[in-house]
Design a protein around this motif. Structure first.
Motif, mmCIF file in Angstrom:
data_model
loop_
_atom_site.group_PDB
_atom_site.id
_atom_site.type_symbol
_atom_site.label_atom_id
_atom_site.label_comp_id
_atom_site.label_asym_id
_atom_site.label_seq_id
_atom_site.Cartn_x
_atom_site.Cartn_y
_atom_site.Cartn_z
ATOM 1 N N UNK A 86 -0.088 0.927 4.508
ATOM 2 C CA UNK A 86 0.534 0.101 3.478
ATOM 3 C C UNK A 86 1.307 -1.052 4.077
ATOM 4 N N UNK A 87 0.707 -1.717 5.090
ATOM 5 C CA UNK A 87 1.347 -2.847 5.768
ATOM 6 C C UNK A 87 0.347 -4.002 5.938
ATOM 7 N N UNK A 88 -0.424 -4.270 4.894
ATOM 8 C CA UNK A 88 -1.428 -5.329 4.972
ATOM 9 C C UNK A 88 -0.842 -6.709 4.738
ATOM 10 N N UNK A 89 0.369 -6.773 4.166
ATOM 11 C CA UNK A 89 0.942 -8.054 3.789
ATOM 12 C C UNK A 89 0.614 -8.466 2.370
ATOM 13 N N UNK A 90 -0.172 -7.666 1.682
ATOM 14 C CA UNK A 90 -0.472 -7.897 0.266
ATOM 15 C C UNK A 90 0.236 -6.811 -0.540
ATOM 16 N N UNK A 91 1.334 -7.155 -1.198
ATOM 17 C CA UNK A 91 2.238 -6.139 -1.767
ATOM 18 C C UNK A 91 1.600 -5.139 -2.713
ATOM 19 N N UNK A 92 0.711 -5.574 -3.619
ATOM 20 C CA UNK A 92 0.172 -4.630 -4.582
ATOM 21 C C UNK A 92 -0.769 -3.633 -3.901
ATOM 22 N N UNK A 93 -1.498 -4.083 -2.879
ATOM 23 C CA UNK A 93 -2.344 -3.162 -2.109
ATOM 24 C C UNK A 93 -1.469 -2.172 -1.354
ATOM 25 N N UNK A 94 -0.421 -2.659 -0.717
ATOM 26 C CA UNK A 94 0.458 -1.779 0.057
ATOM 27 C C UNK A 94 1.184 -0.782 -0.844
ATOM 28 N N UNK A 95 1.574 -1.226 -2.045
ATOM 29 C CA UNK A 95 2.224 -0.312 -2.979
ATOM 30 C C UNK A 95 1.283 0.835 -3.348
ATOM 31 N N UNK A 96 0.026 0.502 -3.591
ATOM 32 C CA UNK A 96 -0.949 1.533 -3.952
ATOM 33 C C UNK A 96 -1.145 2.527 -2.811
ATOM 34 N N UNK A 97 -1.249 2.028 -1.592
ATOM 35 C CA UNK A 97 -1.469 2.916 -0.455
ATOM 36 C C UNK A 97 -0.257 3.793 -0.179
ATOM 37 N N UNK A 98 0.921 3.286 -0.443
ATOM 38 C CA UNK A 98 2.131 4.099 -0.247
ATOM 39 C C UNK A 98 2.279 5.140 -1.354
ATOM 40 N N UNK A 99 1.887 4.793 -2.559
ATOM 41 C CA UNK A 99 1.873 5.791 -3.623
ATOM 42 C C UNK A 99 0.929 6.928 -3.260
ATOM 43 N N UNK A 100 -0.238 6.598 -2.717
ATOM 44 C CA UNK A 100 -1.195 7.614 -2.301
ATOM 45 C C UNK A 100 -0.586 8.568 -1.282
ATOM 46 N N UNK A 101 0.084 8.030 -0.298
ATOM 47 C CA UNK A 101 0.664 8.888 0.743
ATOM 48 C C UNK A 101 1.795 9.749 0.188
ATOM 49 N N UNK A 102 2.587 9.211 -0.726
ATOM 50 C CA UNK A 102 3.740 9.957 -1.238
ATOM 51 C C UNK A 102 3.352 11.006 -2.267
ATOM 52 N N UNK A 103 2.400 10.694 -3.145
ATOM 53 C CA UNK A 103 2.065 11.582 -4.254
ATOM 54 C C UNK A 103 0.756 12.333 -4.073
ATOM 55 N N UNK A 104 -0.092 11.872 -3.151
ATOM 56 C CA UNK A 104 -1.430 12.438 -3.089
ATOM 57 C C UNK A 104 -2.256 12.038 -4.312
ATOM 58 N N UNK A 105 -1.870 10.955 -4.897
ATOM 59 C CA UNK A 105 -2.498 10.457 -6.137
ATOM 60 C C UNK A 105 -2.248 8.959 -6.192
#
Length: 461
Positions: A312-331
């Motif tokens: 979640x460090x691509x520099x594109x905030x909405x993509x990074x937000x999605x990837x961090x949600x995946x890691x935190x929630x498994x969803x």
């Protein structure tokens, strides 16, 4: 005394369960069985999030059976060997199970059928347990095709097909007392799970569905793409593990009525659509449904960008937000899945299988049919009729997170940056930009589009 075995796989519930109903009708006693398949548990499919959710599901199923005078038996090992051994112990005449759609599930059913017939016993495989409409139940007219390759005509035929009634849970389940069982797994014993992982089990599934139909579904058509509003049902893990019947979900949604219900049922149809594709083309779990002669990027530069995407460090905030949600929630929110997948496959121009594997490592609803075929849809190697579309993460962020609340939630480094600038932080003046500990974009969007056009023959924007 007649005894029947019910082999649970991806159908961990009592409500609307045709194999259990059939077993109860044919036998004086029933043996509900779940086998921890060593082939699966020793593979990449045994991700911690799914193992923890599975533990919840098995505990809840056992508790529900005990409330009805029964219990769940657990064995570990080769499924065929364990079922055949239990059949002999219980002197059971038949085994009932839900039909699967993957190549592995089909092979397992055939192995089990042959082994049981060699013992003089029968296997009954029931469809419309894992899906609302069985794969192959609706086919394109006159073409000779064995499945639908495009969603919209499948939706029309699927909608016209009458569904079987949803059945209530049985009031009593009589299980032999002298059969041994391993201890059920415990969620707490699974390490490496996501901190925000949801709770599993049929009890939780039915609570979520009831609340969703009562207060969420009416707004679904207008809000299902709202990233910050998070107005989706959150039922996908329960559909994956079968703690919720898709048939019952369709019936109850249609009873609720309205545009929101229609939009929700359409999503359930998408799920059936992908299952019927995989059932007809099991190789698409790993191979392109429609090969595009892609020259996917590899090498150190690509690996560095892949890692930035995973972190979640691509520099594109909405993509990074999605990837961090995946890691935190498994969803992950469905719109986030589309954006993250498009960015990896179309902007970074990395093989979709790399992204699909990472999603399967973390997704609690990680499902071969939905995950692999949705990835192929986004990558343009699947059933999408516009295979070369590229989602622009900035425009998508502005459209589906206009106030920046989704980004603020999952990318706290940018919490003080208002929308719409939060979706393009690299445009800040130098001194202001230095205040935020957030990376520059790993690739310029125009350069990413150029990669895609150069790598895929005939690609257009």
């Amino acid at each position: 005394m007649n005894t029947a075995v019910v082999l649970y796989t991806s159908d961990l519930r009592l409500h609307d369960h045709p194999p259990l109903r059939a077993a109860l009708s044919s036998g004086d006693q029933v043996v509900p069985l779940f086998v921890r398949d060593r082939v699966i548990e020793d593979s990449a499919f045994a991700a911690p999030n799914r193992l923890a959710f599975l533990a919840d599901c098995l505990a809840d199923l056992d508790a529900a059976l005990r409330d009805r005078g029964g219990r769940l038996l657990l064995r570990s090992g080769d499924v065929v060997a364990e079922v055949c051994a239990l059949v002999q112990e219980a002197d059971a005449d038949e085994v009932h199970m839900a039909a699967g759609v993957s190549g592995y599930a089909h092979a397992r059913e055939e192995r089990l059928r042959e082994a049981l017939e060699a013992q003089g016993r029968r296997l009954y495989v029931h469809d419309t347990v894992v899906t609302a409409v069985a794969p192959g139940a609706v086919l394109p007219s006159g073409s000779g095709a064995d499945h639908f390759a495009v969603f919209t005509p499948y939706l029309r035929r699927w909608t016209e097909l009458p569904l079987r009634p949803a059945e209530p849970a049985p009031r009593a389940v009589r299980v032999p007392e002298d059969l041994g069982s391993e201890p059920l797994p415990r969620r707490s014993a699974v390490t490496g799970t996501s901190p925000g992982l949801a709770r599993g089990g049929e009890t939780e599934a039915r609570r979520l569905l009831t609340n969703w139909l009562r207060s969420g579904i009416t707004r679904y058509e207008d809000t299902h793409d709202d990233l910050a509003g998070d107005a989706t049902s959150k039922l996908s893990p329960h559909l994956h593990f079968g703690t919720l019947s898709p048939t019952e979900a369709v019936h109850r949604a249609r009873a609720a009525g309205g545009p929101g219900a229609e939009a929700f049922v359409r999503q359930l149809c998408w799920r059936d659509f992908h299952h019927q594709v995989l059932a007809a083309r099991p190789e698409t779990a790993a191979e392109d449904y429609r090969a595009r002669q892609d020259r996917w990027r590899t090498g150190p530069d690509a690996e560095e960008e892949i890692q930035a995407w995973k972190d979640g460090r691509t520099g594109y905030p909405v993509v990074d937000a999605a990837m961090r949600q995946l890691r935190h929630e498994g969803w992950m929110h469905n719109r986030g899945r589309l954006l993250a997948a498009s960015f990896l496959a179309k902007t970074l121009y990395v093989d979709w299988r790399t992204g699909a594997r990472h999603f399967m490592d973390l997704l609690v609803d990680g499902d071969v049919a939905n995950n692999q075929l949705n990835w192929q849809w986004v990558a343009g190697t699947g059933t999408d009729t516009r295979p070369n579309r590229v989602l622009n993460p900035v425009r998508q962020g502005l459209r589906y997170d206009p106030e920046g609340r989704y980004v603020h939630r999952w990318v706290p480094e940018l919490a003080g940056l208002p929308a719409p600038r939060v979706h393009e932080p690299w445009r800040l003046p130098g001194l202001e930009r230095a205040r935020f500990d957030y990376p520059d974009p790993v690739v310029d969007l125009a350069d990413g589009l150029g990669r895609f056009r150069e790598g895929r023959p005939g690609a257009v924007s």
